[in-house]
Design a protein around this motif. Sequence first.
Motif, PDB file in Angstrom:
ATOM      1  N   ARG A 230      34.616  37.413  25.729  1.00  0.00           N
ATOM      2  CA  ARG A 230      34.760  38.741  25.148  1.00  0.00           C
ATOM      3  C   ARG A 230      35.471  38.722  23.800  1.00  0.00           C
ATOM      4  O   ARG A 230      35.027  39.342  22.839  1.00  0.00           O
ATOM      5  N   HIS A 247      41.660  34.035  25.444  1.00  0.00           N
ATOM      6  CA  HIS A 247      40.599  35.002  25.749  1.00  0.00           C
ATOM      7  C   HIS A 247      41.219  36.333  26.146  1.00  0.00           C
ATOM      8  O   HIS A 247      42.160  36.370  26.940  1.00  0.00           O
ATOM      9  N   GLY A 249      40.534  39.825  28.010  1.00  0.00           N
ATOM     10  CA  GLY A 249      39.619  40.416  28.976  1.00  0.00           C
ATOM     11  C   GLY A 249      39.395  41.902  28.758  1.00  0.00           C
ATOM     12  O   GLY A 249      39.986  42.529  27.870  1.00  0.00           O
ATOM     13  N   SER A 250      38.556  42.490  29.612  1.00  0.00           N
ATOM     14  CA  SER A 250      38.180  43.900  29.496  1.00  0.00           C
ATOM     15  C   SER A 250      39.317  44.823  29.898  1.00  0.00           C
ATOM     16  O   SER A 250      40.215  44.453  30.650  1.00  0.00           O
ATOM     17  N   GLU A 260      44.615  37.996  32.505  1.00  0.00           N
ATOM     18  CA  GLU A 260      44.293  37.497  31.167  1.00  0.00           C
ATOM     19  C   GLU A 260      43.976  36.012  31.232  1.00  0.00           C
ATOM     20  O   GLU A 260      44.788  35.215  31.721  1.00  0.00           O
ATOM     21  N   GLU A 261      42.808  35.624  30.761  1.00  0.00           N
ATOM     22  CA  GLU A 261      42.375  34.225  30.815  1.00  0.00           C
ATOM     23  C   GLU A 261      42.921  33.502  29.580  1.00  0.00           C
ATOM     24  O   GLU A 261      42.237  33.361  28.573  1.00  0.00           O
ATOM     25  N   TRP A 274      32.048  37.120  30.980  1.00  0.00           N
ATOM     26  CA  TRP A 274      32.068  38.472  30.446  1.00  0.00           C
ATOM     27  C   TRP A 274      30.663  38.911  30.028  1.00  0.00           C
ATOM     28  O   TRP A 274      29.931  38.116  29.438  1.00  0.00           O
ATOM     29  N   TYR A 278      34.815  37.923  36.145  1.00  0.00           N
ATOM     30  CA  TYR A 278      36.084  37.478  35.580  1.00  0.00           C
ATOM     31  C   TYR A 278      36.806  36.594  36.581  1.00  0.00           C
ATOM     32  O   TYR A 278      36.542  36.624  37.786  1.00  0.00           O
ATOM     33  N   THR A 315      45.481  31.601  33.955  1.00  0.00           N
ATOM     34  CA  THR A 315      45.528  33.028  33.643  1.00  0.00           C
ATOM     35  C   THR A 315      46.972  33.523  33.653  1.00  0.00           C
ATOM     36  O   THR A 315      47.875  32.862  34.182  1.00  0.00           O
TER      37      THR A 315
END
Length: 416
Positions: A230, A247, A249-250, A260-261, A274, A278, A315
């Motif tokens: 993403r 990364h 995330g959404s 959160e990755e 994505w 996830y 993460t």
Amino acid sequence: MKRIPTILMVFIAIALLTIAWSQSAQNLFLPLISRLPVIPPADEVANRLQVAEGYAVRLYVSGLNRPRLMAIGPDGALYVAERGTNRIVRLVDGHSDGYADTPQPVAINLTGVHSLEWYAGDLYAAGNATVWRLRDVNGDRQWSTDEIVALVMDLPSDGGHSTRTARIGPDGMLYVSVGSKCNITVNCSEGDPRRAAILRYTLDGDIPADNPFADDPDPRRRAVWAEGLRNSVDFIFLPDGRLWATHNGSDGLGNDLPPEEVVIEVERGKHYGWPYCYTAELGPVPRNTQEVRDTRIPLDTTFTGCEQATPALFTDVAHSAPLGIDRLANGDVLIAYHGSWNADETPRDCRVQRIRVTDGQPVSAEPFLTGFRNNPQQECGGAWGRPAGVTIAPDGSIFVSDDKNGNIYRIVPVGS
């Protein structure tokens, strides 16, 4: 011919050994002592920010306009992408006092410049829609228009996630991260396969023949190296050649989802989920983990299930917004957490996070630099400061850019 008495020969030998040892000691130790970073007296930054034990933090320079990612040049200077002014500035400590001199603009009119990378004496910069190569032909540490070449042009830049980051891989290829147009595709049409991806080009801006989609009917897809990312704002190459990316995330799944990755190992041709899936684990992600579905997004003919997605390696809590990343000499990585601006409940801290690495894998996380917020309830969008980039110099100094208040901080190892 008289013979030298034995006792005199012993004294001569001891004297020669003492001189040799003294010279050797100077050669071994004095240069090392002179290369230790200078630590200025404690300042406002030192009193406000808390840094991990064994380090000291000081203000290096202030007054920049949205500084983002940085790079150490072959001249030892710190080069900064000053995104708010579309320029690159050079910072040097000419007085050896631990503070940068007045910033020197070295390149201008680079729209949205965000990242910098030195390679083979040239500086590569990425902006909203362009990757440039800057070649200092006359050696004046300034780049005029005719010394700047646009290698990759017309990258998609409409909508959100407009920053672009370019790095040179160990294969001598140019890798470029491009974020998605929006939060999730249900809210807008993505359209361009180069979005939410890391792209790969030659250093001339061409498509390498060994790209995974080099023969795709859509010419835009031919540049894609990996997809389903993403917004990977920054990434690094490890000494063994692996690519680790941050990364973002959404939004819209609450305060805790998706995690959160913060470390993804990006590999050729893989999909990282994505917007369909996830990584749901928190912390180090076990092997054989399968991602979970984001049911807001219907599957399509090209992505039919989460078994196609490659999960993250590590993460952290949702809404941390990991941006810049760099690697310490011991293998740990430092990541600038930009923090939350719209968390539903507990705001997420803006800080620099240390990810501990053991046997080549991230295993735990801990705060490294904190104190940017005025209180734990404050969103980072309104905080005093907000870290964006992290760059580690050869002497061990760690530079952190703050795009909220225009500061660059310098963190220096202390003690034995």
